[in-house]
Design an enzyme around this catalytic site. Structure first.
Site, PDB file in Angstrom:
ATOM      1  N   ASP A  13       8.025  32.178 -25.882  1.00 31.13           N
ATOM      2  CA  ASP A  13       6.816  32.944 -25.600  1.00 31.13           C
ATOM      3  C   ASP A  13       5.891  32.179 -24.651  1.00 31.13           C
ATOM      4  O   ASP A  13       6.062  30.985 -24.415  1.00 31.13           O
ATOM      5  CB  ASP A  13       6.048  33.226 -26.894  1.00 31.13           C
ATOM      6  CG  ASP A  13       6.761  34.209 -27.797  1.00 31.13           C
ATOM      7  OD1 ASP A  13       7.492  35.064 -27.273  1.00 31.13           O
ATOM      8  OD2 ASP A  13       6.579  34.110 -29.029  1.00 31.13           O
ATOM      9  N   TYR A  28      13.893  23.673 -32.870  1.00 30.08           N
ATOM     10  CA  TYR A  28      12.503  23.658 -32.428  1.00 30.08           C
ATOM     11  C   TYR A  28      11.730  22.574 -33.172  1.00 30.08           C
ATOM     12  O   TYR A  28      12.039  22.241 -34.327  1.00 30.08           O
ATOM     13  CB  TYR A  28      11.820  24.997 -32.719  1.00 30.08           C
ATOM     14  CG  TYR A  28      12.168  26.123 -31.778  1.00 30.08           C
ATOM     15  CD1 TYR A  28      11.322  26.455 -30.715  1.00 30.08           C
ATOM     16  CD2 TYR A  28      13.317  26.881 -31.955  1.00 30.08           C
ATOM     17  CE1 TYR A  28      11.620  27.504 -29.855  1.00 30.08           C
ATOM     18  CE2 TYR A  28      13.629  27.932 -31.092  1.00 30.08           C
ATOM     19  CZ  TYR A  28      12.777  28.237 -30.046  1.00 30.08           C
ATOM     20  OH  TYR A  28      13.078  29.266 -29.198  1.00 30.08           O
ATOM     21  N   ARG A  32      14.425  32.744 -25.668  1.00 33.12           N
ATOM     22  CA  ARG A  32      13.347  33.319 -24.863  1.00 33.12           C
ATOM     23  C   ARG A  32      12.013  32.887 -25.452  1.00 33.12           C
ATOM     24  O   ARG A  32      11.482  33.533 -26.351  1.00 33.12           O
ATOM     25  CB  ARG A  32      13.470  34.841 -24.813  1.00 33.12           C
ATOM     26  CG  ARG A  32      14.671  35.316 -24.016  1.00 33.12           C
ATOM     27  CD  ARG A  32      14.756  36.829 -23.951  1.00 33.12           C
ATOM     28  NE  ARG A  32      15.090  37.422 -25.244  1.00 33.12           N
ATOM     29  CZ  ARG A  32      15.222  38.727 -25.452  1.00 33.12           C
ATOM     30  NH1 ARG A  32      15.040  39.577 -24.468  1.00 33.12           N
ATOM     31  NH2 ARG A  32      15.545  39.188 -26.651  1.00 33.12           N
ATOM     32  N   ARG A  92       5.940  30.174 -35.609  1.00 35.18           N
ATOM     33  CA  ARG A  92       4.478  30.067 -35.586  1.00 35.18           C
ATOM     34  C   ARG A  92       3.860  30.740 -36.817  1.00 35.18           C
ATOM     35  O   ARG A  92       2.824  30.296 -37.330  1.00 35.18           O
ATOM     36  CB  ARG A  92       3.935  30.679 -34.298  1.00 35.18           C
ATOM     37  CG  ARG A  92       4.277  29.853 -33.068  1.00 35.18           C
ATOM     38  CD  ARG A  92       4.074  30.623 -31.784  1.00 35.18           C
ATOM     39  NE  ARG A  92       2.706  31.081 -31.644  1.00 35.18           N
ATOM     40  CZ  ARG A  92       2.313  31.982 -30.733  1.00 35.18           C
ATOM     41  NH1 ARG A  92       3.218  32.533 -29.919  1.00 35.18           N
ATOM     42  NH2 ARG A  92       1.047  32.344 -30.657  1.00 35.18           N
TER      43      ARG A  92
END
Length: 260
Positions: free
Chosen positions: A51, A109, A49, A196
């Site tokens: 952002d 990622y 999911r 992040r």
């Protein structure tokens, strides 16, 4: 019938993956398009999911339908109904026990960051940005301390709903290509804002605000307030997930293509 598919999207065109009451999520757009092709309401499940502002080169999704359609309908047909910032890459019937989220054995990622004095224009909202030179070797040393199984509470958002802060970061790498820095991450799962927050803290190390050993101190302290602020979503890409070979899926990982 259960169908799996991969979809790429530019995250700045949506309010994140998850469905919202306003209909602004990637999930909303995809379910609307799938529903038109199927002629029935469709509910999707995804590997991750993302952002708002986070992109995907290979978000893996599955859905169930009672309507038989050619594979091309789930790809080219759906794409004619999606916004220009999203595109289905492939679709395939799968076994009933396939689940895009729970069957995934790893998620991957990549974060791209431009390092120069001037903010990006051509790559705006596609890369993160830092205005001053960074010590790459110090960042690599610091990143190495994050590999393995740890309590990542220091990099966990306050609103994170994960049952446990303990995750296994199987791979982390910091690479350089001209003015761009590339961060690669692979893990069994990630906490909300974890990557992040890690990128922000590695930048603090690269900017000589803290030594590389500071990262290990953050892990030990398990205190989010001691680590760096959450870095921008712009440069973060979900690049795929891994699944058992018995599902016989097409390629579930795709690299980020940037002009550089």
């Amino acid at each position: 019938m259960r169908i799996a598919l991969a979809i790429e999207y530019a995250g700045d065109g949506f309010c994140g993956w998850q469905s919202q009451s306003s209909g602004c999520g990637v999930q909303d757009a995809l379910e609307r398009a799938l529903g038109e092709i199927a002629g029935e309401m469709i509910t999707t499940n995804a590997a991750g999911r993302t952002d708002a502002g986070v992109h995907a080169t290979s978000q893996i999704v599955h859905f169930d339908t009672g309507k038989a359609r050619p594979t091309s309908a789930w790809v080219r047909g759906v794409n004619t109904l999606l916004p220009a910032t999203a595109s289905v890459l492939w679709a395939k019937p799968v076994a009933d026990d396939f689940h895009a989220r729970f069957a995934a054995t790893a998620r991957h990622y990549t974060y791209w960051m431009l390092v120069r004095a001037e903010r990006p224009a051509l790559l705006g909202r596609r890369v993160g940005w830092y205005h001053a030179p960074l010590d790459i070797e110090a960042m690599r040393i610091a990143a190495g301390q994050l590999a393995g199984t740890h309590d990542f509470s220091a990099f966990r958002a306050a609103e994170c709903q994960a049952k446990s802060p303990v995750k296994t970061l199987n791979h982390i790498d910091v690479g350089v290509k001209g003015p761009l820095i590339r961060f690669d991450f692979s893990a069994d799962a990630f906490l909300h804002h974890m990557l992040r927050n890690i990128v922000g803290s590695l930048i603090y190390v690269g900017a000589n605000k803290h030594p590389p050993a500071w990262i290990a101190e953050l892990l030990a302290a398990r205190d989010r307030t001691r680590s760096a602020p959450t870095f921008a979503a712009d440069g973060l890409y979900l690049v795929g997930a891994d699944y058992p070979t018995r599902f016989d899926l097409p390629d579930t990982r795709r690299d980020v293509l940037l002009l550089h």
